[in-house]
Scaffold this motif. Structure first.
Motif, PDB file in Angstrom:
ATOM      1  N   GLU B  96      18.922  38.560  61.771  1.00  0.00           N
ATOM      2  CA  GLU B  96      18.873  37.324  62.563  1.00  0.00           C
ATOM      3  C   GLU B  96      18.940  36.098  61.652  1.00  0.00           C
ATOM      4  O   GLU B  96      19.711  35.155  61.906  1.00  0.00           O
ATOM      5  CB  GLU B  96      17.584  37.298  63.392  1.00  0.00           C
ATOM      6  N   ALA B 102      24.605  31.686  58.730  1.00  0.00           N
ATOM      7  CA  ALA B 102      26.071  31.645  58.653  1.00  0.00           C
ATOM      8  C   ALA B 102      26.687  30.960  59.865  1.00  0.00           C
ATOM      9  O   ALA B 102      27.894  31.015  60.059  1.00  0.00           O
ATOM     10  CB  ALA B 102      26.619  33.062  58.503  1.00  0.00           C
ATOM     11  N   THR B 238      23.609  40.614  54.646  1.00  0.00           N
ATOM     12  CA  THR B 238      24.581  39.521  54.621  1.00  0.00           C
ATOM     13  C   THR B 238      24.764  38.856  55.980  1.00  0.00           C
ATOM     14  O   THR B 238      25.363  37.783  56.063  1.00  0.00           O
ATOM     15  CB  THR B 238      25.956  40.047  54.180  1.00  0.00           C
ATOM     16  N   SER B 240      26.635  40.254  58.243  1.00  0.00           N
ATOM     17  CA  SER B 240      28.023  40.573  58.609  1.00  0.00           C
ATOM     18  C   SER B 240      28.075  41.608  59.729  1.00  0.00           C
ATOM     19  O   SER B 240      27.242  42.508  59.790  1.00  0.00           O
ATOM     20  CB  SER B 240      28.770  41.144  57.407  1.00  0.00           C
ATOM     21  N   PRO B 271      20.956  48.349  56.220  1.00  0.00           N
ATOM     22  CA  PRO B 271      20.281  47.403  55.330  1.00  0.00           C
ATOM     23  C   PRO B 271      21.249  46.562  54.507  1.00  0.00           C
ATOM     24  O   PRO B 271      21.118  45.350  54.455  1.00  0.00           O
ATOM     25  CB  PRO B 271      19.427  48.299  54.433  1.00  0.00           C
ATOM     26  N   SER B 272      22.233  47.201  53.838  1.00  0.00           N
ATOM     27  CA  SER B 272      23.027  46.395  52.913  1.00  0.00           C
ATOM     28  C   SER B 272      24.510  46.747  52.940  1.00  0.00           C
ATOM     29  O   SER B 272      24.924  47.799  53.417  1.00  0.00           O
ATOM     30  CB  SER B 272      22.463  46.481  51.498  1.00  0.00           C
ATOM     31  N   TRP B 273      25.284  45.816  52.412  1.00  0.00           N
ATOM     32  CA  TRP B 273      26.748  45.915  52.357  1.00  0.00           C
ATOM     33  C   TRP B 273      27.177  47.237  51.750  1.00  0.00           C
ATOM     34  O   TRP B 273      28.111  47.888  52.183  1.00  0.00           O
ATOM     35  CB  TRP B 273      27.259  44.732  51.524  1.00  0.00           C
ATOM     36  N   LEU B 276      28.129  50.558  53.531  1.00  0.00           N
ATOM     37  CA  LEU B 276      29.443  50.790  54.140  1.00  0.00           C
ATOM     38  C   LEU B 276      30.233  51.835  53.362  1.00  0.00           C
ATOM     39  O   LEU B 276      31.077  52.529  53.922  1.00  0.00           O
ATOM     40  CB  LEU B 276      30.235  49.478  54.227  1.00  0.00           C
ATOM     41  N   SER B 297      37.507  45.253  60.627  1.00  0.00           N
ATOM     42  CA  SER B 297      37.257  43.818  60.468  1.00  0.00           C
ATOM     43  C   SER B 297      35.787  43.596  60.160  1.00  0.00           C
ATOM     44  O   SER B 297      34.922  44.211  60.772  1.00  0.00           O
ATOM     45  CB  SER B 297      37.575  43.068  61.771  1.00  0.00           C
ATOM     46  N   THR B 298      35.516  42.711  59.205  1.00  0.00           N
ATOM     47  CA  THR B 298      34.138  42.265  59.005  1.00  0.00           C
ATOM     48  C   THR B 298      34.134  40.744  59.093  1.00  0.00           C
ATOM     49  O   THR B 298      35.112  40.098  58.725  1.00  0.00           O
ATOM     50  CB  THR B 298      33.579  42.662  57.617  1.00  0.00           C
ATOM     51  N   TRP B 299      33.071  40.205  59.651  1.00  0.00           N
ATOM     52  CA  TRP B 299      32.931  38.757  59.652  1.00  0.00           C
ATOM     53  C   TRP B 299      31.463  38.389  59.556  1.00  0.00           C
ATOM     54  O   TRP B 299      30.587  39.194  59.877  1.00  0.00           O
ATOM     55  CB  TRP B 299      33.566  38.122  60.898  1.00  0.00           C
ATOM     56  N   THR B 300      31.209  37.199  59.070  1.00  0.00           N
ATOM     57  CA  THR B 300      29.844  36.746  58.805  1.00  0.00           C
ATOM     58  C   THR B 300      29.692  35.378  59.445  1.00  0.00           C
ATOM     59  O   THR B 300      30.177  34.379  58.906  1.00  0.00           O
ATOM     60  CB  THR B 300      29.596  36.675  57.282  1.00  0.00           C
ATOM     61  N   ILE B 302      30.308  32.148  61.192  1.00  0.00           N
ATOM     62  CA  ILE B 302      31.518  31.344  61.398  1.00  0.00           C
ATOM     63  C   ILE B 302      32.163  31.073  60.049  1.00  0.00           C
ATOM     64  O   ILE B 302      31.473  30.728  59.093  1.00  0.00           O
ATOM     65  CB  ILE B 302      31.120  29.991  62.041  1.00  0.00           C
TER      66      ILE B 302
END
Lengths: 233, 499
Positions: B96, B102, B238, B240, B271-273, B276, B297-300, B302
Motif C-alpha cells: 500500500e 508511486a 516496489t 509493482s 515480498p520482492s522483485w 519473479l 507487463s509490469t507497472w508501478t 503512474i
C-alpha cells in the motif's frame, strides 16, 4: 482509514496467531518479516546455461525463433543496412510511416531509403495515429536466452508502451551483450528504479491458446516481431 | 469516451439470485453430482475436453522437463508463498505504501459487493459508462460484470476465450481457457451469430477466429477511457503489479486507457522483485506449457508520459482471511491460477468446469470455493467429494498445494456440519452396522437378507439404484450385488469340500 482495511488486517492477524500457524511455518514466522525472508531456501539453479560456453547468442536466436519471431543475426557493422532492408520489405507489404522513439542509437537508421517515412513520438501520437503506422523500430533493455524473451524497460530508444503495442510490426534490435542466459540474471538488472519505469516482456509475437488449447500467433499485439541480433565479429 | 459497444453488451452469465455472499454469478447451481451427471452425458463436451486437456498435458510435461531444477523452484515458490501468508499484514501495508508513493490509490474491499461498488464508483467518477477488461479471476469471483451492468456500466471482455463466453451468453469453465468446452466449429458459430461485424465467410481456422477478435476489439481498445484488470503478482517491495498474458489485450487494457483499476486478491502479493525469477519460471510452463508467455507487463503506480494517468488498486478479501484461518486449508492461498491441476484431473476431464458451480473449477476449485464460501450450501458441501483423490493435481502443482489433503480435511468439515442435523441415514447405518457386526448370529441373518434383497434390486450383478434412504450411495456409483451365498453359509453347507 477505512473500516474494511482495519477489519481485513485484524482478520489476518487473528488467522496468523502463533497457535493457528501450521507447525512447518513456525520457523519462518518470527515478527521480523525481512529477517525471515532472508533465510528462505532457494536451492534452484541461478543459471541453466554457462555463459562461458559461448552458446548464449545461439540459444537466444533458436528459442526466439521457436515462438515464430523472425530472427536474423547480423554483424554490428552491417546493422544499418539490415534495418534498411527489413523496413523496405515491410513497407512493400504495409505502406505507412514507421514510428521511432527518441534516443534510438544514432546510426541505426543511417542507411534507410528516402522512400521510408519516419514518425517521431514528440508530441505523443494519439493511439489512432499509431494504428496507422507500418511499424515501430526500437532497441531493448535486456534479453533472456533460456526463454527467448526480449525485455523493454521503455527507456531511451524503446519509447512509451503504446509505441511497441499498437503498430502491427515491431523491429527490435538486440545487441548480443544484452542477452543473459537466464531469467534470474536478466531480472536482477530490472529492479524498478526511482523513475518507476514499466516493463514489457516479449516472447514472440502476440498469440493465443484459447481455442482448443492450441497456440496460434496473431491477436492484439504486433503480429510481426522481427529481431536483429547484432554481434561483434 | 467509452468503448463502443461496451455499454450495450449483455452480461454473459445469468443474474445473481440466491442469498449466498461472495460469488454471485453461480448461485443456485445444483450440487456437483447433479450437474456432473448432465455434463458426463454430453458427448460433444467430453470430446472437446478430452482433446484439449490431453494436448496440453503432454506439452506441459515437456516444458517442465526442460528445467533440471523444477522441484527446487517449486519448493522455493511454496516457501515464499507460505512466508508471505505468515506475514501478510506486513506485506500488504508495504505494498500500500509503495503503490501510494508511486502515485496510485489503494482501496480495501472486505467482500465482493464492496469491491464491485468501489469499481463502479471509480468508473462513474472517471465519467465513463463502459470499461475494457483483461481476463481476471478476482472479478469473475466478485461478479463484477453483472454488478456494473446493474449500474448501467458495460464491461467488455477482451481475452479471446472470455469474449467467446461473453458473446455466447455462457459461463467460463476453465481458469486459463474459459471457453475450453467449445471447439472451433462452435466458436465460429458464436462469432457468426453474435459478433457485430463478423467477417462474411468466417472459417473455423483458429487463426481466422483470432483475427476476427482482433478486428472486433481494435476500436474499443483505441478509444477506451477505463481499463479493469486483475494481477498475477503484486510486489510489496516496489509497489509493482504484474500481468501475465498472451494476446496483447492485457497490454492494451493496462496501457491505453486514462484510468486503470486493478482488482487483486490479497494473496497475490510477493515480498520482492526477485521472487519473479521463481514465479515467472513456474507459471507459463505450468499453464500454457510455454517457456515464457508472449507478454508480461509490469507497472508501478503512474509513469508520467506513459500509460494511465490514474491508477487504483482494489485489494480483495472476500473469504481469503477465512481460508487463512484454516490451518490445513490456507495452503490453497498459494495458488497462482495456472490451471495445471484442471488439465490433469480425471474428474474435470469428464465433467468440465460448469459442474463445479464456481468460477474456480477443477481440483483447486473443489477446495478454493468451499474455503472462501464455507460448506453450508449443498453445492459447496458437494465439492470436496468431486475427486477420486488420485493425487495427480498435487504432483503437477507448481506451488505444491496438497489438494488431496485439503479435500479430505474439507470432507471432515462437511461431515461435522451434518452432525448437527437431527437425523442422518449415514450415521444410523453405521450405528446399526456396529451392532450387527458385534453378533455372529445377527451378521449371518443380515447376510442372508442381503443375498435375498440383492436378487430383487440387482441387474446383471450390479445395483444401479437403491431405495431411500440408501439412494445417496448409488447416486454417483453402482454397487456390486451381494453374493447369493456368504462364505459362512457356504462353509456351513459344504465344510470346504466345494460340494
Amino acid at each position: 482509514m477505512s473500516t474494511s482495511r482495519d477489519q481485513i488486517l485484524a482478520r489476518i492477524r487473528a488467522a496468523n496467531r502463533p497457535a493457528n500457524r501450521p507447525a512447518n511455518e513456525a520457523a519462518g514466522a518470527g515478527d521480523d518479516a525481512d529477517a525471515a525472508y532472508a533465510t528462505l531456501p532457494r536451492k534452484y539453479l541461478r543459471a541453466h546455461h554457462a555463459p562461458a560456453s559461448g552458446g548464449i547468442a545461439d540459444l537466444f536466436a533458436e528459442r526466439t525463433a521457436d515462438y515464430r519471431a523472425v530472427v536474423e543475426r547480423v554483424p554490428e557493422s552491417g546493422l544499418a543496412a539490415a534495418v534498411a532492408r527489413v523496413l523496405a520489405q515491410r513497407a512493400a507489404a504495409a505502406p505507412g510511416p514507421f514510428v521511432v522513439p527518441d534516443g534510438l542509437p544514432s546510426g541505426w537508421l543511417d542507411a534507410l531509403s528516402p522512400a521510408i517515412a519516419l514518425a517521431r513520438d514528440t508530441p505523443p501520437l494519439p493511439a489512432a495515429e499509431l494504428d496507422r503506422m507500418a511499424g515501430v523500430v526500437t532497441g531493448c533493455a535486456v534479453a533472456i536466452a533460456e526463454t527467448g524473451t526480449i525485455i523493454l524497460d521503455h527507456g531511451p530508444g524503446q519509447g512509451r508502451r503504446a509505441l511497441t503495442l499498437v503498430p502491427d510490426f515491431h523491429l527490435v534490435i538486440v545487441r548480443a551483450s544484452q542477452v543473459y542466459a537466464d531469467l534470474a540474471d536478466a531480472f536482477a538488472r530490472l529492479v524498478p528504479d526511482p523513475n518507476r519505469r514499466p516493463h514489457t516482456l516479449i516472447s514472440g509475437p502476440s498469440a493465443t491458446s484459447d481455442i482448443e488449447l492450441i497456440r496460434v500467433e496473431g491477436v492484439h499485439g504486433p503480429r510481426n516481431l522481427h529481431v536483429l541480433l547484432a554481434e561483434r565479429h | 469516451m467509452t468503448a463502443p459497444g461496451a455499454g450495450g453488451l449483455q452480461p454473459g452469465a445469468p443474474p445473481a439470485s440466491a442469498p449466498h455472499p461472495g460469488m454471485p454469478t453461480y448461485l443456485g447451481m445444483p450440487s456437483f453430482p447433479v450437474a456432473a451427471r448432465a455434463a458426463v452425458a454430453d458427448s460433444q463436451l467430453r470430446a472437446n475436453l478430452t482433446h484439449a486437456t490431453h494436448t496440453i498435458r503432454a506439452k506441459r510435461a515437456g516444458a517442465v522437463a526442460e528445467l533440471a531444477d523444477w522441484e527446487q523452484l517449486r519448493q522455493a515458490a511454496k516457501e515464499i508463498k507460505d512466508h508471505t501468508l505468515a506475514h501478510l499484514d506486513t506485506y500488504l501495508l508495504r505494498l500500500e505504501a509503495n503503490v501510494t508513493r508511486a502515485g496510485g490509490h489503494v482501496h480495501w474491499a472486505a467482500d465482493a459487493d464492496e469491491a464491485n461498488a468501489i469499481v463502479a464508483g471509480l468508473v462513474r467518477s472517471a465519467g465513463a459508462d463502459g470499461v475494457v477488461k483483461v481476463k481476471s479471476m478476482a472479478t469473475q469471483e466478485t461478479g463484477l460484470n453483472e454488478a456494473l451492468a446493474a449500474d448501467g456500466i458495460g464491461a467488455l471482455e477482451t481475452d479471446l476465450a472470455e469474449l467467446i463466453v461473453q458473446l455466447g451468453h455462457d459461463r467460463p469453465s476453465h481458469i486459463l481457457v474459459p471457453a475450453i468446452h467449445r471447439n472451433r466449429a462452435e466458436i465460429r458459430e458464436i462469432f457468426r451469430t453474435q459478433m457485430p461485424g463478423a467477417p462474411a465467410g468466417l472459417t473455423d481456422d483458429p487463426q481466422a477466429l483470432a483475427a476476427a477478435a482482433r478486428a472486433h476489439l481494435r476500436q474499443a481498445f483505441l478509444s477506451a477511457s477505463v481499463g479493469v484488470s486483475g494481477a498475477n503478482f503484486a510486489i510489496a517491495e516496489t509497489g509493482s503489479l504484474v500481468v501475465v498474458e498472451s494476446e496483447g489485450n492485457g497490454r492494451m487494457c493496462v496501457t491505453l486507457p486514462r484510468t486503470l483499476i486493478s482488482v487483486v486478491g490479497i494473496e497475490k502479493i510477493l515480498p520482492s522483485w526477485r521472487d519473479l525469477e521463481v514465479f515467472l519460471a513456474l507459471l507459463p510452463r505450468s499453464s500454457t506449457a510455454e517457456r515464457m508467455n508472449p507478454y508480461t507487463s509490469t507497472w508501478t503506480g503512474i509513469t508520467p508520459g506513459d500509460g494511465p494517468e490514474h491508477f487504483h488498486l482494489v485489494l480483495l478479501d472476500n473469504g481469503r482471511t477465512s481460508a487463512l484461518a484454516d490451518q490445513t486449508g490456507r495452503q490453497a492461498l498459494r495458488c497462482i491460477r495456472c490451471s495445471a491441476c484442471l488439465n490433469v484431473c480425471p474428474v474435470y476431464e469428464r465433467t468440465g468446469g460448469h459442474a463445479y458451480g464456481s468460477p474456480y473449477p477443477g481440483p483447486i476449485g473443489a477446495i478454493i470455493s468451499p474455503l472462501l464460501r464455507g460448506v453450508t450450501s449443498p453445492a459447496d458441501a458437494s465439492l470436496p467429494y468431486a475427486s477420486t483423490l488420485c493425487g495427480a493435481c498435487y504432483e503437477v502443482c507448481p506451488v505444491a498445494i496438497n489438494i488431496p489433503e485439503v479435500l479430505v480435511h474439507l470432507r471432515a468439515k462437511v461431515v461435522d456440519a451434518k452432525r448437527e442435523k437431527t437425523f442422518s441415514p449415514e450415521r444410523t447405518i453405521f450405528q446399526l452396522s456396529g451392532w450387527v457386526l458385534r453378533s455372529p448370529r445377527l451378521l449371518a441373518a443380515a447376510q442372508r437378507a442381503a443375498a435375498t434383497g440383492g436378487k430383487l434390486v440387482a441387474r446383471s450383478g450390479r445395483i444401479r439404484r437403491l431405495p431411500p434412504p440408501l439412494n445417496g450411495w448409488t447416486e454417483t456409483r453402482d454397487a456390486p450385488a451381494p453374493p447369493p451365498e456368504s462364505f459362512r453359509a457356504w462353509w456351513a453347507r459344504t465344510r470346504g469340500t466345494g460340494r
